[in-house]
Design a protein around this motif. Structure first.
Motif, PDB file in Angstrom:
ATOM      1  N   MET B 138       0.880  -1.179   0.000  1.00  0.00           N
ATOM      2  CA  MET B 138       0.000   0.000   0.000  1.00  0.00           C
ATOM      3  C   MET B 138       0.910   1.219   0.000  1.00  0.00           C
ATOM      4  SD  MET B 138      -2.236  -1.364   3.204  1.00  0.00           S
ATOM      5  CE  MET B 138      -0.781  -1.365   4.229  1.00  0.00           C
ATOM      6  N   ILE B 139       1.589   1.423  -1.101  1.00  0.00           N
ATOM      7  CA  ILE B 139       2.680   2.406  -1.128  1.00  0.00           C
ATOM      8  C   ILE B 139       2.182   3.807  -0.760  1.00  0.00           C
ATOM      9  CG2 ILE B 139       4.478   3.453  -2.572  1.00  0.00           C
ATOM     10  CD1 ILE B 139       4.441   0.803  -4.171  1.00  0.00           C
ATOM     11  N   GLU B 140       1.097   4.229  -1.408  1.00  0.00           N
ATOM     12  CA  GLU B 140       0.635   5.593  -1.183  1.00  0.00           C
ATOM     13  C   GLU B 140       0.114   5.781   0.241  1.00  0.00           C
ATOM     14  OE1 GLU B 140       1.315   8.221  -3.041  1.00  0.00           O
ATOM     15  OE2 GLU B 140       2.422   6.715  -4.208  1.00  0.00           O
ATOM     16  N   GLU B 141      -0.614   4.769   0.708  1.00  0.00           N
ATOM     17  CA  GLU B 141      -1.167   4.850   2.057  1.00  0.00           C
ATOM     18  C   GLU B 141      -0.047   4.959   3.097  1.00  0.00           C
ATOM     19  OE1 GLU B 141      -4.070   1.764   2.752  1.00  0.00           O
ATOM     20  OE2 GLU B 141      -3.934   2.162   4.907  1.00  0.00           O
ATOM     21  N   VAL B 142       0.986   4.156   2.891  1.00  0.00           N
ATOM     22  CA  VAL B 142       2.100   4.168   3.832  1.00  0.00           C
ATOM     23  C   VAL B 142       2.849   5.493   3.745  1.00  0.00           C
ATOM     24  CG1 VAL B 142       4.299   3.062   4.418  1.00  0.00           C
ATOM     25  CG2 VAL B 142       2.307   1.652   3.900  1.00  0.00           C
TER      26      VAL B 142
END
Lengths: 379, 598
Positions: B138-142
């Motif tokens: 969850m690249i963007e969320e992280v």
């Protein structure tokens, strides 16, 4: 005194509780008996002992036909007179017993028959996957009781769904035949048996240990009234009718065990025969060895003495303990010389009580010694 | 020195720190393929199995960037709450930190508390989202979580994959560009901070240090600030894959020193090394003498092995100064040792190492924290209690105090309710509840340390289905209504099972412990009564009925050998048991207290 055990590792059907070695394919029987005779000849020559008992065990020795007995007897007769065997014993299944077979047994001088009755309840027999019903058992008991003096019936107790009353009924039934000897086995759930599997999945009933002990007590006291002596955990007999061959095992008398998975005990060594009928036959024909030697160390021997003597009514008599174990007497007395409901230690003799027999594995394992302890205590 | 970069990696367990470190070493040709071993920095078996780095290490990499040679010192940090002090010293030895966050997991409590430590030490933080190649990343969320936490810009956050090597080159560039070089204090008197030490059976203690001021030469006389004891710098050097000896090291360098010291306890993490000649009068900040907070008895199963156990503990202590031990005697267990640990994990590691590396068969008794006891006759005099059986007569006690911790839990909002419930049940005080992002909440509690020693971690994990992370530090001692609970087997006290417990918890605890012991103690030849008691008062009881059946039905010629071996084996199992009066108690029973279920 020494014994010969001949193993007949064939069964028509797999009993649900059994984890002994056998095969269900009877087509090998003739080949097998040929190989067996070669083996018997070699073994008796290698170990020329004063053999006095002969025991056909199984498996299902009552598969043996007249011709098989002839082959075996002819072989033995070359080295020993069959007459020198005081006890010739065979284990039989009820479904094999008829007058004709009794006559075969008589013809070959068999003087002790062991009948695998197990129970007189058809439901029990089904659950145990026995190959006979109660009626066949009753008929077989009748025939055997009529034609033999020295015979024994095998019963099992602590079976699934079996009540104390059921067990009492089985005992009453068996006593109608006035046996001089009975072997009564508390059901042990062996690993890798159908019954063990079922018991952990569907069947219930024999897990009640208190009931199991009541059955054990009932056996002991009911048969005592009949004049039978409980001379080993699972064996009861009138005086003089103890199984001589089996007594030999428990007294460390030498014995020759012939056939796949059979063991011998000679000169402080145990020989294990390979547990595979086909390989056994092949090796014998090729004149290759079929046994492995297990040399018992002093410690092994000591532990075996504990294991075997304490299972018997005679118990462990420290006065008869081999001299090399003298130093260990103190250890044994330290352990047993306390008041306990599980044993009686009188002078130099240690006997387990009925209570003690029922947890004898626990007690025996407790007093067994490992190598280090053994060395420490004997010095 | 402007070409030195000292940095560490802040990450939660399993977020890929060791794998990323491997990649850095490969890219800088610090290791050849032949030397390559997975997760190079974790070289103890135990560490590999647990996937955590128990003892920190450091390694130097050489790297050319824009035509300039650079020295990159990666200082590894231990990954567990029990070792938070060691982590703090590693962090204090760096100018920068990689904040490594697993793209599939997001930020965890330990990451945050270490991040705060790094920020307190003014470290340059380079956030890295790791495992970007994984399904479920969850690249963007992280990244959003990181931005919320650091207030950094979106483009400041790097992406990497330790597994595939994505982003490693770029990461190296950022390390050089963003992390400041060590400040130059070559002209100042020599000062270096010890951030770790290891024991080598041939060389003695090897201390790892970071030089802040001045320089050190081989053979020079040095002192440790805390003790002012003098030593000779027999060997100094830098830490390549293997130690590389040097004649001289300067400020900014990370290296090792060997002085011939044979005892780990002499060289303490956090201490300052100074020169004997023209010594600095100020130590570097932050030295603490770390004290063990959790105590348990360790006993040999066979009392003949007592001396062996002592030797093994001594060897472990050489290696790990935070382990302390002294002889003690238990009525139940005979001669053994009372051992002090940093925390429960530390205890587990030590007992496992004793069993595996030193082949000791041991019994570990109920762990407990260190209590303070004040007596009526002198209410100001503090007695330290490391063992329930040392508790003085209850009528003479003025008050008892127990250690408290400040704990941070980071979790998903779904589990807040039950987690607060758990901490309240553990006598916790909720201090703060902050939403780090919409999907991550940080809870801050004060809790008695004793409450997390028993079954806390397991519960935390099961309640949050693994989505809660936990970190703590000790905040001091507070008075508590504590009682000593005894366990009796057939009316005989088993001192090794006694425990200190809060009065309100005693009944439930006693009941559960008796139930558990009933499960763990096998049936014997007689009935066994298990009782829990406070003083004379019985608060719980269970009964184990006598064994009824243990018998072999058939034992004929072919059965004897197998049967004998079977019974010998049965006997061997029993050797692991301890005898109390007549009752035999298996080893597991002594840790039953840690495995109580609801």
């Amino acid at each position: 005194m020494a014994g010969i055990y001949v193993h007949i590792p064939f069964c028509e059907q797999v009993c649900a509780y059994c984890n002994f070695y056998f095969i269900t394919s009877v087509k090998w029987l003739d080949d097998y008996i040929n190989a067996l005779c070669i083996d018997i000849a070699q073994q008796i020559q290698t170990f020329p002992l004063a053999y006095e008992t002969l025991y056909f065990g199984g498996g299902t020795p009552s598969f043996l036909k007249e011709k098989h007995f002839e082959l075996i007897y002819n072989t033995i007769n070359k080295y020993r007179s069959i007459d020198s065997f005081h006890e010739i014993n065979i284990e039989c299944n009820p479904e094999h017993i008829d007058l004709a077979y009794i006559q075969v047994l008589k013809k070959f001088g068999i003087n002790r028959v062991n009948l695998g009755v197990q129970s007189f309840d058809d439901m029990d027999l089904k659950r145990l996957k026995r190959n006979h019903d109660a009626l066949q058992s009753l008929n077989a008991c009748d025939l055997i009781a009529t034609h033999f003096d020295n015979f024994s019936f095998d019963l099992m107790y602590s079976l699934p769904y079996q009540s104390l009353a059921d067990w009492d009924k089985n005992l009453s039934k068996v006593l109608e035949f006035h046996p001089n000897h009975l072997s009564c086995y508390n059901l042990t759930l062996e690993e890798k048996t159908a019954l063990k599997h079922q018991m952990s999945h569907q069947l219930k009933g024999s897990t009640d240990e208190s009931l199991s002990f009541e059955m054990f007590q009932l056996l002991h006291f009911r048969l005592r009234e009949e004049g039978m002596i409980h001379y080993e955990i699972s064996n009861l007999a009138k005086l003089g009718f103890e199984a001589k061959h089996n007594l030999g095992y428990w007294q460390h008398k030498p014995y020759l065990g012939i056939g796949p998975s059979a063991h011998s005990f000679i000169d402080g060594k145990r020989f294990h025969t390979i547990a595979h009928v086909k390989h056994y036959i092949q090796h014998i024909y090729k004149n290759e060895s079929v046994t492995e030697i297990e040399k018992l160390t002093d410690r092994d021997f000591f532990n075996e003495i504990l294991l075997l003597r304490l299972r018997t009514k005679e118990g462990l008599d420290l006065n008869t303990l081999p001299q090399k174990f003298d130093a260990l007497k103190t250890y044994l007395l330290e352990f047993f010389n306390v008041k306990s409901p599980y044993w009686i230690c009188d002078e130099n003799k240690i006997c387990l009580t009925l209570n003690g027999w029922f947890i004898s594995d626990h007690i025996i394992s407790e007093i067994m010694l490992d190598e280090a302890e053994f060395e420490k205590r004997r010095n | 020195m402007k070409n030195i970069r000292n940095f560490c990696i802040i990450a939660h367990i399993d977020h890929g720190k060791s794998t990323l470190a491997d990649r850095l070493l490969e890219h800088t040709n610090t290791i050849t393929d032949r030397e390559r071993q997975d997760q190079l920095l974790d070289d103890m078996d135990l560490e590999r199995e647990r996937g955590i780095t128990i003892k920190s290490h450091a390694i130097q990499m050489d790297y050319f960037f824009e035509g300039q040679p650079y020295i990159l010192n990666l200082i590894d940090t231990p990954g567990h709450v029990d070792f938070s002090y060691e982590v703090s010293r590693s962090i204090a030895s760096c100018e920068g930190a990689l904040l490594l966050v697993d793209a599939t997991q997001g930020i965890q409590a330990q990451t945050i508390s270490n991040l705060y430590l790094a920020m307190d030490n003014d470290l340059e933080i380079i956030p890295v989202v790791n495992k970007v190649d994984m399904e479920g990343a969850m690249i963007e969320e992280v990244k959003d979580q990181i931005i919320d936490l650091l207030g950094c810009a979106h483009e400041d956050i790097l992406e990497a994959s330790g597994k595939t090597g994505i982003g490693i080159e770029n990461l190296l560039h950022h390390i050089i560009r963003r992390i400041p070089a060590p400040k130059s204090h070559d002209d100042q008197p020599f000062r270096a901070m010890i951030f770790d030490s290891v024991f080598n059976p041939f060389r003695g203690v090897i201390a790892y240090f970071r030089i802040f001021d001045g320089q050190i030469k081989k053979g020079q006389k040095i002192k440790l600030f805390s003790t002012q004891k003098e030593y000779n710098a027999d060997e100094i050097g830098i830490l390549k894959l293997k130690p590389l000896e040097k004649q001289e090291l300067k400020s900014g360098d990370v290296g090792y020193i060997i002085t011939g010291v044979k005892q780990a306890k002499e060289i303490k993490v956090g201490d300052t090394i100074i020169a004997s000649e023209n010594p600095s009068l100020e130590p570097l900040k932050g030295f603490e003498d770390v004290k063990p907070m959790v105590f348990a008895g360790i006993y040999p199963i066979d009392s003949d092995d007592y001396e062996d156990l002592r030797d093994s503990l001594e060897k472990l202590h050489l290696n790990d100064a935070s382990l302390v031990f002294e002889p003690e005697t238990s009525i139940a267990l005979g001669f053994g040792f009372r051992c002090g640990f940093l925390g429960l994990l530390h205890l587990e590691i030590i007992s496992e190492r004793l069993e595996r590396e030193f082949d000791q068969s041991i019994i570990v008794t109920v762990p407990q924290v260190s209590y303070h006891c004040y007596l009526n006759k002198d209410p100001n005099k503090k007695l330290e209690l490391h063992n329930p059986s040392d508790l003085p007569d209850i009528t003479t006690i003025n008050r008892l105090e127990e250690p408290w911790i400040k704990a941070q839990i980071i979790t998903k909002p779904d589990y807040i309710g039950t987690l607060i419930g758990l901490c309240m049940e553990k006598r916790g005080i909720l201090l703060n509840q902050v939403y780090l992002t919409t999907s991550r909440v940080e809870l801050t509690f004060e809790l008695p340390l004793a409450e997390i020693v028993f079954d806390f971690y397991d519960k935390l994990k099961s309640i949050s289905k693994g989505y809660a992370s936990f970190d703590y530090h000790i905040i001091g001692y507070r008075q508590g209504d504590l009682v000593k609970m005894d366990i009796k087997l057939n009316a005989e006290n088993v001192d090794a099972l006694s425990a200190m417990i809060h009065r309100d918890k005693a009944y439930e605890f006693g009941r559960k412990l008796c139930e558990k012991l009933k499960e763990l103690i096998p049936k014997q030849q007689f009935v066994i009564a298990i009782q829990a008691a406070i003083g004379m008062k019985i608060i719980a009881r269970e009964t184990i009925s006598a064994m009824r059946k243990d018998v072999t039905a058939k034992c004929y010629g072919g059965d004897i050998s197998r049967k004998r071996k079977l019974l010998e084996k049965q006997k061997k199992g029993k050797k692991k048991m301890r005898q109390f009066g007549k009752v035999e108690v298996p080893q597991e029973a002594f840790l039953a207290v840690l495995k109580l279920n609801d």
